[in-house]
Scaffold this motif. Structure first.
Motif: not given
Lengths: 111, 113
Positions: B54-67, B40-52
């Motif tokens: 780089t990373t950026a936070k999305g709507e619900v980033p807490d508790g997650y890390n990305v590389s 019932g929540m749809g898709l929520r963005l956690i993190h994203y990357s615009v290129g090798e």
């Protein structure tokens, strides 16, 4: 486990009918919109997109209508088939940013 | 082309355990994304990357890390899993953001006990 479709608005149609799925978007700056289809247990699949300089775009059996005045998007599926049963999501973006997805509508097609 | 692939498909963790989800794409896309999907929540963005690199936070980033060490891979890490992170995780990629379609992977179903 729980399905992604739990608690979603549901549209039930008969095979062969036309289906209309609606979406109200929130950002008046959004200028690009996409409809995705998600079958059970799979990732979302692109169906059709539309830019804000258009009010209608047609694909194969699908048409998207955009009404910017009331911030409303609709997806029309002609001659709905059982294989169209899925959850449908609209997504919007101002173009320079990431997509924001709606909560989805479940389409159930009965033979 | 395989498109977007995700490993693993399913995982069960105990509270406090850590894990990494791997996403790979073979379309030479610049942008990659991690979403979570709850009923019932749809898709929520956690993190994203615009290129090798780089990373950026999305709507619900807490508790997650990305590389994003390589262009074709985007890793999502949970350092100390919590039951609230029980969800289906989807990775996606796109050529860019301007008028672009995102291609999704098949998803990873994660349960945290």
């Amino acid at each position: 486990g729980e399905s992604v479709g739990l608690h979603l608005p549901t549209l039930s149609v008969q095979e062969g009918d036309n289906s209309i799925i609606n979406c109200a978007y929130s950002n008046s700056a959004s200028d690009y919109f996409i409809w995705y289809k998600q079958e059970s247990g799979k990732g979302p699949q692109f169906i059709i997109d539309i830019r804000s300089n258009m009010d209608k775009r047609q694909g194969q059996r699908v048409t998207v209508l955009l009404n910017k005045t009331v911030k409303h998007l609709s997806l029309q599926i002609a001659a709905t088939q059982p294989g169209d049963s899925a959850v449908y999501f609209c997504a919007e973006t101002p173009g320079y940013s990431t997509l924001t997805f709606g909560k989805g509508t479940m389409l159930l097609v009965s033979p | 082309n395989a498109g977007v692939t995700q490993t693993p498909k399913f995982r069960v963790l105990k509270t406090g355990q850590s894990m990494t989800l791997l996403c790979a794409q073979d379309m030479n896309h610049e942008y990659m994304y991690w979403y979570r999907q709850d009923p019932g929540m749809g898709l929520r963005l956690i993190h994203y990357s615009v290129g090798e690199g780089t990373t950026a936070k999305g709507e619900v980033p807490d508790g997650y890390n990305v590389s994003r060490l390589k262009k074709q891979n985007f890793l999502l890490g949970l350092e100390s899993a919590a039951p609230s992170q029980t969800s289906v995780y989807f990775c996606a990629s796109s050529y860019g953001t301007e008028g672009n379609e995102q291609f999704f992977g098949p998803g990873t179903r994660l349960t945290v006990l």
